[in-house]
Design an enzyme around this catalytic site. Structure first.
Site, PDB file in Angstrom:
ATOM      1  N   PHE A 275       7.578 -39.782  -8.774  1.00 50.65           N
ATOM      2  CA  PHE A 275       7.626 -38.842  -9.900  1.00 50.65           C
ATOM      3  C   PHE A 275       8.893 -38.014  -9.958  1.00 50.65           C
ATOM      4  CE2 PHE A 275       3.126 -39.267  -8.591  1.00 50.65           C
ATOM      5  CZ  PHE A 275       2.680 -39.981  -9.685  1.00 50.65           C
ATOM      6  N   THR A 284      18.131 -29.859  -5.532  1.00 53.37           N
ATOM      7  CA  THR A 284      17.434 -29.231  -4.415  1.00 53.37           C
ATOM      8  C   THR A 284      17.991 -29.640  -3.072  1.00 53.37           C
ATOM      9  OG1 THR A 284      15.907 -31.049  -4.367  1.00 53.37           O
ATOM     10  CG2 THR A 284      15.235 -29.100  -5.572  1.00 53.37           C
ATOM     11  N   ARG A 285      19.041 -30.404  -3.028  1.00 49.94           N
ATOM     12  CA  ARG A 285      19.518 -30.963  -1.768  1.00 49.94           C
ATOM     13  C   ARG A 285      18.393 -31.712  -1.099  1.00 49.94           C
ATOM     14  NH1 ARG A 285      24.309 -28.722  -0.147  1.00 49.94           N
ATOM     15  NH2 ARG A 285      24.144 -29.887   1.786  1.00 49.94           N
ATOM     16  N   LEU A 387      22.522 -22.967 -12.378  1.00 51.51           N
ATOM     17  CA  LEU A 387      23.894 -23.011 -12.894  1.00 51.51           C
ATOM     18  C   LEU A 387      24.061 -23.921 -14.099  1.00 51.51           C
ATOM     19  CD1 LEU A 387      25.880 -23.281  -9.523  1.00 51.51           C
ATOM     20  CD2 LEU A 387      25.391 -21.226 -10.855  1.00 51.51           C
ATOM     21  N   ARG A 531      -5.319 -33.612  -1.645  1.00 51.13           N
ATOM     22  CA  ARG A 531      -5.477 -32.177  -1.840  1.00 51.13           C
ATOM     23  C   ARG A 531      -6.393 -31.909  -3.035  1.00 51.13           C
ATOM     24  NH1 ARG A 531      -0.749 -27.871  -3.023  1.00 51.13           N
ATOM     25  NH2 ARG A 531      -0.693 -28.878  -5.052  1.00 51.13           N
ATOM     26  N   TYR A 594       7.266 -31.058   9.658  1.00 52.61           N
ATOM     27  CA  TYR A 594       6.430 -30.908   8.488  1.00 52.61           C
ATOM     28  C   TYR A 594       5.073 -30.394   8.895  1.00 52.61           C
ATOM     29  CZ  TYR A 594       6.424 -32.243   3.674  1.00 52.61           C
ATOM     30  OH  TYR A 594       6.481 -32.207   2.321  1.00 52.61           O
TER      31      TYR A 594
END
Lengths: 674, 619
Positions: A275, A284-285, A387, A531, A594
């Site tokens: 997605f 977002t690097r 930006l 989730r 994580y």
């Protein structure tokens, strides 16, 4: 056995085509009245179906992923996964119920269902800047202020965002959605936004887990969501230099599929690739963006019913324009290490074009490296939509690898596992992917084992279990598992595999088969769907990540997990939470860790608030233990408060002065990062 | 957790049980040999003593310091490593259950002879049992007697808690045999001073930290550093506290539990020894033969003993908001780092608060009240007025939150005569008149000097009992003196005076740095509640009925004020330009041969140095 993915590209194509046919056909978005002038010859029109403008037609409006794919407990109380998109689709997961009830103290009788559909009256009427909208329309751009479109773009996938949607609570949403279809459209939109002083929030995949897509409450101007999904073409492929020039709105799976058709891959396999979009990765690097020389089409071959190859864990990076690539450990990551290149987006990208209120920023050539002062790409990478809008990206590409093999190793405990990963990193021989799950996560993974089809398999499983726990004396409550993925040419893969297993053996590791390995990776993509299942039964959860030097990995994991447990207890959570972690990526000097954290919220009046307090405490703990603010999810608004501490006051000032120069009117006013 | 209750009186304390009762009923031998299955720390990494040593020697921290020392001194690293290994051998304990069992047997016998009862709060033990499983534990007992650590280990064995490893002074090691026995029951020995010795510090700190990280055993040490000869808590040392907290600061442990333990004696074994020491008779060197000679003590009655295990204090919650753990992020953790100014302040503050907890949980016997009164009446008191005043004092002490062990059902006079009997060596009672005196001094011709010395011994012994209750009266007493000397009823003036006194006495008593305002408020609150004062917005006014209380409180501090005055007078009048620190104490003593203890003199000098009234010149 290893899935041999070297079978012909045609086979792959057939599979892909098969999947595609299952997808709802998208209305032909022919609205773009204005012809886009691509500077480069367009690549062949792809057979892929792009992301529709009305995403809610195929995707959940209040949960993760495709509407047709979800977990549920059937009448017999067995868990199953619906739909046909994934390898797990249509399968029964017999042990999930026991694990779920046992771990969370949840009960199938106690349901907390979501509001079935969006209550349109709950959506505030749009605050339109009429002259701006008229100018957009005059310019021939596709615009909407339909409430469903606006609500869909008002959130990412943070727990609080999804929880509110499930309860039917809608906060501030964008007033207008606009779909540019090429770079020039974006230039036009930004110019008009400046002229009429409206707030632009770029939107890519919408998988942010940093509150990056939330409309700032204090914003009084009209908020415009700039959806890049229609900018999804590969503009050209340069086989001599192995680069591809791509529009930034393309989502990971489409990019990979189209490149695969040409025999290439990008070399990164972010888990949210299903997605998340290229522009989002840049903004977002994202680390999922690691270059993977082998590409991930192999997943298709080896997981025949898997439509997409990656998935995302619960949340992922996010930001602004798009989706986050998540964790990723992707394949390839490690190879990058072997090659000694740095593995983040910066090494993946050759050229970026971004439209800012000051104009377009880009480099003048495609040279592989430049010494021209600080790299301007670094102002763009990780700028989180503050930006401008990334419109086009030139990426390095690689030929599709020939062979792929999963593997797994069982360690007697987490310490040994980490020691092994550290040694693998030291010797720079990490496979395409290597991840170490702790004991809780190993059990979680086990609960996702589909029904075994033959007695023989179940007999074998029993035998394996007996061997490991009884014969080798591993304590089932301490052992942990590393999952491996090797890719490359066959001979090298086998050689590489041996090297890694030899190192593992020195740390007490036992090879535990391909199946366990593969299931480990599966956990990554289904976790976000899981989730939603949890939320149907009073269980809420989320994941978050960090990066940390090797010598602190163990201490950080232990302390953060314990902090979570303790904070939950102190805040009156009735059942012990699930607090688990895995090491997902290895670097020369450290690792990415994580965490999954979930708990049963029965009896709590404001579970989301408690969740947020615990996550906040966990992040404090991470920082106190030498972990970073984020490895790849980004900062967004969720983690802004720690930015100064993370990059120093001067560092923050530098970023602010860039923002001030580039966007003095704060047109890109999503309020992230700074 | 550590901020003390605003209303100290309301503090709830656990009940005690006598642990010797059971011992008097069943076989000590069987008891010593019983099955010992301690509750264990959940993260315990079991390891043998020898493995422990090699872990310490191989540790990154020690290796790093070895390299540093070697490059500074020019010795080869092997040579320095060898030295480190010798230091560790000298230091390390060699805990053995069999030796512990031997001690349990002999101590059972000894304790039964020495003490009428040994009372322990079992709720404290239960909390400790809980704490021991959760996180590594550090035991912080008060230190009044050599008995302290023997008793600690004895009790932990008794309650199936893991036996502690104990930081002990090197002086014990010189006791042949006994030193080794102690070592085998968990003591490890550290030199009294090793100021600049990097290697020693590294071995020592790594040794302690390794045991803590592995959850090897609870670490026990004395915050006060040494036995308090005056029974007043000593200004805490922070070195070891820093060592045990560092693994938490650096994230190596999730938390560490600090358990303050208050051990109080109705009669301290070393009573007269201490008094003599304070008067300048050197402390007898610890030796096995000395110990055998001290057998005499076994034949005496030392009354009861109380051990109170306080609530475990979590280092994590203590450091919350005070220590930025991320300060350790930028340096590899094995590289030794001097504590930052903030950390140092935190350690100091924590140490003071822990000692305050020890003080507050220290059980006070009726004799403490009697000793206080007798010292204020050097000419003695009639038994009846002593009884009356003791009763009055008892109520005052209770109102101020004292942890008084007063027998519930006995008449006041009964309780007093019991106490007098136990401490008869310090008293003379004749015809209903009680007076401090030397009763066992034979009627031989003594020089006047000797007589004064004998008297001083008694007064100091007695003072050591009074000192136990000082912490209860200290704050109100400072206020009382401040009111007296401020010559004003303005709150500000009184506070300034209070603050000055508090500052001057902060080497003498445990006064948490920075707590000046709280202490002042606490004092006001307590006295107001007793009806001694009225505290108005800007004024503090004495009530008519408060006179006697204030007078009493002032005289509590009187000996200290006088002592400090003597020191100042000496320094002003007598001293020549180059007085060395060594000569100071004997000089003051001969200047004014009142019963001035060396402890007070040292504290006074330290205070004057701190207040910059006196300057230390290096020669």
């Amino acid at each position: 056995m290893a899935s041999n993915s070297s079978s012909s590209a045609q086979q792959r194509l057939r599979i892909i085509a098969g999947h595609l046919q299952k997808r709802p056909e998208e209305e032909n978005a022919s609205v773009a009245a204005q012809e886009c002038k691509a500077e480069a010859p367009r690549s062949e029109p792809s057979s892929a179906t792009p992301v529709p403008r009305r995403r809610q037609e195929i995707m959940k409006w209040n949960g993760w992923g495709y509407s047709d794919s979800r977990f549920l407990f059937n009448k017999k109380g067995q868990a199953e996964f619906t739909g046909k998109r994934y390898r797990l689709s249509g399968l029964i997961l017999p042990s999930l119920k026991d694990w779920f009830e046992g771990t969370f103290g949840a009960n199938l009788q106690h349901r907390s269902p979501a509001t079935p559909s969006l209550n349109l009256s709950a959506v505030a009427p749009p605050h339109l800047n009429q002259p701006f909208v008229e100018d957009l329309k005059a310019a021939g751009l596709s615009v909407s202020h339909d409430p469903e479109d606006r609500v869909f773009r008002a959130h990412g996938h943070c727990l609080h965002e999804v929880f509110a949607l499930r309860e039917g609570r809608i906060g501030r949403v964008p007033d207008v959605v606009v779909w540019p279809s090429c770079h020039n459209d974006v230039e036009k939109i930004v110019e008009l936004a400046c002229k009429h002083n409206v707030c632009l929030i770029p939107y890519g995949g919408g998988t942010s887990v940093s509150s990056a897509l939330e409309c700032p409450r204090e914003e009084t101007r009209s908020i415009v969501s700039l959806d890049t999904s229609q900018m999804n073409r590969i503009l050209w492929i340069d086989e001599k230099n192995l680069t591809a020039h791509v529009e930034a709105g393309i989502i990971g799976q489409d990019l990979e599929r189209q490149l695969n058709e040409r025999g290439y891959c990008t070399g990164h396999e972010p888990d949210s690739m299903e997605f998340s979009s290229l522009g989002g990765w840049v903004a977002t690097r994202a680390s999922g963006m690691k270059k993977n020389i082998y590409g991930n089409i192999e997943d298709l071959v080896c997981l025949p019913s898997l439509n997409t190859q990656t998935h995302t864990g619960l949340g992922h990076a996010h930001t602004l324009e798009m989706f986050p690539p998540h964790q990723s450990c992707s394949v390839g990551v490690l190879l990058e290490v072997i090659q000694g290149t740095c593995d983040l987006m910066c090494s993946q990208v050759v050229h970026i074009k971004m439209v800012t209120p000051r104009g377009v920023i880009e480099k003048s050539c495609l040279g592989p490296r430049m010494s021209t002062g600080p790299d301007i790409h670094h102002f763009i990478l990780g700028s989180e939509g503050t930006l401008g809008v990334v419109t086009e990206v030139t990426l390095k590409i690689r030929p599709i690898p020939e062979y792929q093999k999963y593997g797994s190793v069982v360690f007697p405990n987490f310490q040994q596992g980490v020691a092994c990963l550290r040694e693998v990193a030291r010797q720079r021989c990490a496979p395409a992917s290597i991840r170490l799950m702790d004991n809780e996560q190993f059990q979680f993974g086990h609960a996702l084992k589909p029904q075994v089809s033959s007695i023989f398999t179940s007999f074998l499983d029993g035998l394996k279990k007996f061997y490991i726990t009884k014969f080798k004396g591993f304590d089932p409550h301490h052992l942990c598992v590393a999952t491996l993925l090797f890719e490359g040419d066959r001979g090298k893969v086998l050689q590489h595999e041996k090297q890694v297993y030899d190192i593992a053996a020195k740390f007490g590791g036992l090879a535990a088969g391909e199946d366990n390995g593969q299931r480990g990776y599966m956990l990554t993509f289904v976790i976000a769907y899981l989730r939603d299942l949890g939320m149907d039964y009073y269980v809420i959860g989320e994941s978050f990540e960090t990066s940390v030097p090797w010598d602190r990995v163990l201490d950080l994991c232990r302390n953060v997990k314990e902090r979570i447990v303790r904070e939950c207890k102190e805040r009156g959570v009735q059942f012990p939470p699930l607090s688990t972690c895995r090491v997902t990526q290895t670097y020369d000097a450290g690792a990415c860790v994580y965490f999954y954290f979930a708990f049963n919220y029965r009896g709590l009046s404001d579970p989301v608030h408690i969740y947020e307090q615990v996550e906040h405490a966990a992040r404090e703990e991470i920082l106190a233990n030498g972990g970073s603010l984020s490895h790849h999810h980004g900062v967004g608004k969720l983690r802004k408060e720690w930015m100064k501490e993370s990059v120093s006051g001067v560092g923050l000032g530098m970023l602010k002065s860039v923002k001030e120069y580039v966007d003095p009117q704060n047109i890109f006013g999503n309020g992230n990062l700074l | 957790i550590l901020s003390y209750p605003r209303h100290p009186v309301l503090k709830k304390r656990d009940d005690f049980e006598d642990v010797l009762e059971e011992r008097r009923r069943s076989s000590d031998l069987r008891y010593a040999l019983r099955c010992y299955t301690p509750t264990l720390y959940k993260g315990l990494v079991p390891c043998k003593v020898s493995v422990l040593k090699s872990i310490v020697l191989q540790s990154d921290h020690l290796q790093c310091v070895i390299k540093q020392v070697s490059s500074e001194s020019g010795d080869s690293t092997e040579c320095v490593a060898e030295e480190a290994s010798l230091i560790l051998d000298e230091m390390a304990h060699r805990m053995q259950l069999s030796t512990v069992r031997f001690f349990v047997f002999t101590l059972s016998k000894a304790f039964k002879r020495l003490f009428r009862s040994v009372c322990v709060n079992e709720e404290g033990i239960q909390r400790l049992q809980q704490a021991v499983q959760e996180h590594p534990v550090v035991l912080l007992p008060s230190h009044r007697s050599y008995m302290d650590f023997l008793m600690m280990s004895y009790l932990l064995y008794m309650f199936d808690l893991p036996l502690p490893v104990i930081a002990a002074g090197m002086d014990f090691m010189s006791m042949k045999f006994i030193g080794e026995m102690l070592r085998m029951s968990g003591a490890f020995f550290i030199r009294r001073s090793f100021g600049g010795d990097k290697l020693y510090w590294a071995v020592f700190s790594e040794y302690v930290k390794t045991m803590l990280r592995k959850g090897y055993a609870p670490i026990e040490f004395f915050l006060e550093g040494t036995r308090s000869r005056t029974c007043k808590s000593l200004t805490p040392k922070t070195g070891l506290l820093n060592i045990v907290m560092e693994p938490f600061f650096k994230g190596e442990l999730f938390d560490v539990s600090l358990v303050p333990v208050s051990i109080s004696y109705e009669r301290v074994l070393e009573e007269s020894l201490y008094a003599r020491e304070l008067l300048g008779v050197p402390k007898p060197k610890e030796s096995t033969s000395g110990l055998l000679k001290a057998r005499r003590v076994l034949s005496e009655d030392y009354g009861s003993m109380h051990v109170y295990f306080g609530h475990p204090v979590s280092v994590r919650s203590l450091a919350e908001g005070k220590i930025k753990r991320s300060q350790y992020n930028l340096l590899p953790r094995y590289i030794p780092q001097k504590p930052s100014v903030d950390t140092h302040e935190f350690l100091n503050d924590a140490a003071f608060r822990l000692v305050r907890i020890q003080e507050e949980n220290m059980v006070l016997k009726p004799w403490v009240l009697i000793a206080t009164l007798l010292l204020q009446n050097p000419d003695g008191m009639d038994l009846s007025s002593l009884t009356e005043q003791t009763d009055w004092l008892r109520h005052l002490a209770l109102a101020f939150g004292a942890f008084l062990d007063w027998p519930d059902h006995e008449a006041c006079s009964e309780v007093i005569s019991c106490s007098l009997a136990l401490h008869r060596r310090l008293l003379s009672v004749s015809a209903g008149h009680v007076q401090l005196s030397v009763t066992d001094a034979p009627q031989v011709e003594t020089t006047p000097e000797e007589a004064v010395f004998q008297r001083a011994v008694v007064v100091l012994s007695c003072a050591s009992y009074r000192n136990q209750i000082l912490h209860v009266f200290l704050r109100p007493a400072l206020l009382a003196v401040a009111m007296q000397s401020a010559n004003s009823s303005r709150k500000d003036d009184i506070y300034n005076c209070f603050n000055f006194l508090r500052n001057m006495f902060s080497n003498e008593f445990i006064l948490c740095p920075g707590d000046s305002v709280q202490d002042f408020e606490e004092a006001c609150y307590l006295l107001m509640k007793r009806g001694v004062l009225q505290v108005l917005e800007h004024e503090i006014v004495m009530s008519a009925s408060g006179q006697s209380t204030l007078a009493f409180l002032c005289s509590v501090l009187d000996p200290f004020l006088q002592g400090y005055q003597v020191v100042c007078r000496y320094l002003c009048e007598e001293t020549n330009e180059n007085l060395t620190e060594k000569e100071f104490i004997p000089a003051v003593r001969s200047f004014c041969f009142v019963s001035l203890s060396s402890d007070l003199q040292k504290n006074a000098l330290a205070a004057l140095l701190r207040l910059k009234a006196v300057r230390k010149v290096k020669v």
